[in-house]
Design an enzyme around this catalytic site. Structure first.
Site, PDB file in Angstrom:
ATOM      1  N   ASP A 167       0.832  -1.135   0.283  1.00 51.85           N
ATOM      2  CA  ASP A 167       0.006  -0.130   0.123  1.00 51.85           C
ATOM      3  C   ASP A 167       0.568   1.041   0.291  1.00 51.85           C
ATOM      4  O   ASP A 167       0.566   2.577   0.259  1.00 51.85           O
ATOM      5  CB  ASP A 167      -0.643  -0.060   1.445  1.00 51.85           C
ATOM      6  CG  ASP A 167      -2.203   1.333   1.171  1.00 51.85           C
ATOM      7  OD1 ASP A 167      -2.248   1.250  -0.113  1.00 51.85           O
ATOM      8  OD2 ASP A 167      -2.661   1.826   2.125  1.00 51.85           O
ATOM      9  N   ASP A 192       3.050   0.189  -4.998  1.00 53.78           N
ATOM     10  CA  ASP A 192       1.362   0.462  -5.075  1.00 53.78           C
ATOM     11  C   ASP A 192       1.242   0.981  -6.260  1.00 53.78           C
ATOM     12  O   ASP A 192       1.812   0.715  -7.293  1.00 53.78           O
ATOM     13  CB  ASP A 192       0.954   0.548  -3.903  1.00 53.78           C
ATOM     14  CG  ASP A 192      -0.592  -0.117  -4.225  1.00 53.78           C
ATOM     15  OD1 ASP A 192      -1.653  -0.291  -5.065  1.00 53.78           O
ATOM     16  OD2 ASP A 192      -1.278   0.301  -2.605  1.00 53.78           O
ATOM     17  N   ASP A 196      -2.574   7.871  -6.397  1.00 61.39           N
ATOM     18  CA  ASP A 196      -4.173   7.082  -5.667  1.00 61.39           C
ATOM     19  C   ASP A 196      -5.415   8.437  -5.137  1.00 61.39           C
ATOM     20  O   ASP A 196      -4.897   8.737  -4.137  1.00 61.39           O
ATOM     21  CB  ASP A 196      -4.163   6.156  -4.771  1.00 61.39           C
ATOM     22  CG  ASP A 196      -3.651   5.380  -4.971  1.00 61.39           C
ATOM     23  OD1 ASP A 196      -3.187   4.586  -6.651  1.00 61.39           O
ATOM     24  OD2 ASP A 196      -3.530   3.615  -4.814  1.00 61.39           O
ATOM     25  N   ARG A 247      -4.373   1.368 -15.821  1.00 66.86           N
ATOM     26  CA  ARG A 247      -4.870   2.707 -14.694  1.00 66.86           C
ATOM     27  C   ARG A 247      -4.148   4.053 -15.518  1.00 66.86           C
ATOM     28  O   ARG A 247      -3.414   4.449 -14.231  1.00 66.86           O
ATOM     29  CB  ARG A 247      -3.656   1.829 -12.921  1.00 66.86           C
ATOM     30  CG  ARG A 247      -4.976   1.283 -12.903  1.00 66.86           C
ATOM     31  CD  ARG A 247      -4.363   1.196 -11.659  1.00 66.86           C
ATOM     32  NE  ARG A 247      -5.287   0.248 -11.053  1.00 66.86           N
ATOM     33  CZ  ARG A 247      -5.438  -0.660  -9.997  1.00 66.86           C
ATOM     34  NH1 ARG A 247      -4.959  -0.132  -8.679  1.00 66.86           N
ATOM     35  NH2 ARG A 247      -6.156  -2.207  -9.325  1.00 66.86           N
TER      36      ARG A 247
END
Length: 375
Positions: A167, A192, A196, A247
């Site tokens: 994470d 990760d 985000d 992404r």
């Protein structure tokens, strides 16, 4: 400690009104009198010379404040605070970046040193901070920045590389953070994500950034159970996604405006629309490698719905080259799509030309630019 100087109140109200900004390019996008949502209101640059937006923000140190295009246009960072001078590459202690970021007062953080800061844990950034890397070359490694329950943060001209651990993102924005601008940063190789944006964080712009050497580049929206992420609004523009695997971004629930980005040689897909997301893709360049389809749709069930659904992508003026297939689906019943003019009146946009592609390859990410004077 001698690292805070020059407190100054500025007349800029920080309301982010784009109509009052100096033009950073000869052309802007905005609604015409006849049809606010018509593509005919796009003015395209027919000149051979292509320039990125924001040329005016390097005229003085705090000219960045309130100048982001898109959803992050209100972000003023540490506009009304003193300068904080980072004088050491140490992870913590007097004169460190961590000490400045934890301060509760507004600060405009600048660097008097260049080099690598090894973070042993996430560095939490509090509200009303500008982390301004102009004039030096600062790389963050080990962990990343965490923007937790904060507002009005600007992150400019930094490098992020080599984040390790579960994470661990380069920049993690959650929960409930807003009015954020990430500009001209280079991000690569974290365990990760690189950026985000989740848990009801919103009104964010990511611009002029270079993403490379990475798998899960940018996630917007946590998972189908977090229906509060329907409030998320993000603008991503003039960025270079350079061979990153997927992404660019992947979106759940949120509204995302993509324009004048260059995405090439992805490993799975370029952009993914998942549960109830709305992605407005405008004048971007998509150049496939082995995987040819740019847009991917994933079906998930929101916690407050009986049936699973995917997201929606609207493509206006995008350029698909090297045998790239758009992969667009027909918008089904019940799918809605926002238009950026519902939220901000103007933004800089160019035709997706080879000239634009060349500029984005060379002028995104960390740049060797001097630190402007604090006028």
């Amino acid at each position: 400690m001698g690292n805070i100087h020059g407190h100054r109140k500025h007349r800029n109200s920080g309301n982010g009104s784009l109509q009052n900004k100096p033009a950073s390019s000869p052309f802007k996008y905005g609604p015409s009198d006849e049809a606010a949502h018509s593509s005919s209101s796009t003015k395209t640059n027919t000149m051979n010379v292509v320039s990125l937006p924001y040329a005016h923000v390097d005229s003085s140190l705090r000219a960045l404040a309130g100048q982001a295009e898109g959803f992050g246009h209100c972000a003023i960072g540490g506009l009304h605070g003193p300068l904080y001078h980072v004088t050491t590459l140490a992870d913590d202690g007097p004169g460190s970046l961590r000490e400045g970021c934890r301060s509760k007062e507004p600060l405009w953080i600048v660097f008097e040193v260049s080099g690598t800061i090894h973070l042993s844990s996430y560095l939490n950034v509090s509200s009303y901070k500008t982390i301004d890397g102009r004039g030096q070359r600062i790389k963050l490694t080990g962990k990343g920045l965490r923007l937790k329950e904060c507002e009005h943060v600007i992150i400019c001209n930094l490098e992020f590389e080599g984040g390790r651990g579960p994470d661990v993102d380069a920049i993690q924005i959650k929960p409930n953070s807003k009015h954020i601008w990430i500009d001209r940063c280079s991000l690569r190789d974290y365990d990760d994500g690189l950026i985000d944006i989740t848990r009801e964080s919103t009104d964010i712009t990511v611009s002029r950034c270079h993403f490379s050497q990475h798998d899960k580049t940018m996630l917007i929206g946590a998972d189908p159970s977090h229906i509060g992420d329907k409030c998320i609004r993000v603008t991503i523009h003039h960025c270079f996604f350079d061979g990153t695997r997927q992404r660019h971004p992947r979106v759940r629930f949120g509204k995302v405006h993509l324009y004048n980005n260059y995405t090439r040689n992805w490993g799975i897909y370029a952009v993914c629309a998942s549960v109830e997301s709305q992605i407005y893709s405008q004048c971007n360049i998509y150049e496939a490698g082995q995987k040819k389809v740019a847009f991917k749709y994933l079906t998930e069930k929101a916690a407050d719905k009986e049936e699973a659904t995917n997201g929606c992508v609207s493509s206006e003026g995008d350029l698909f080259i090297s045998a790239t297939q758009a992969g667009l689906l027909t918008k089904g019943a019940g799918h809605s799509m926002f238009h950026p003019t519902e939220y901000y009146p103007t933004w800089t946009v160019e035709s997706p030309t080879d000239d634009l592609k060349q500029v984005l390859q060379h002028c995104t990410g960390w740049q060797c630019v001097p630190r402007p004077a604090d006028q």
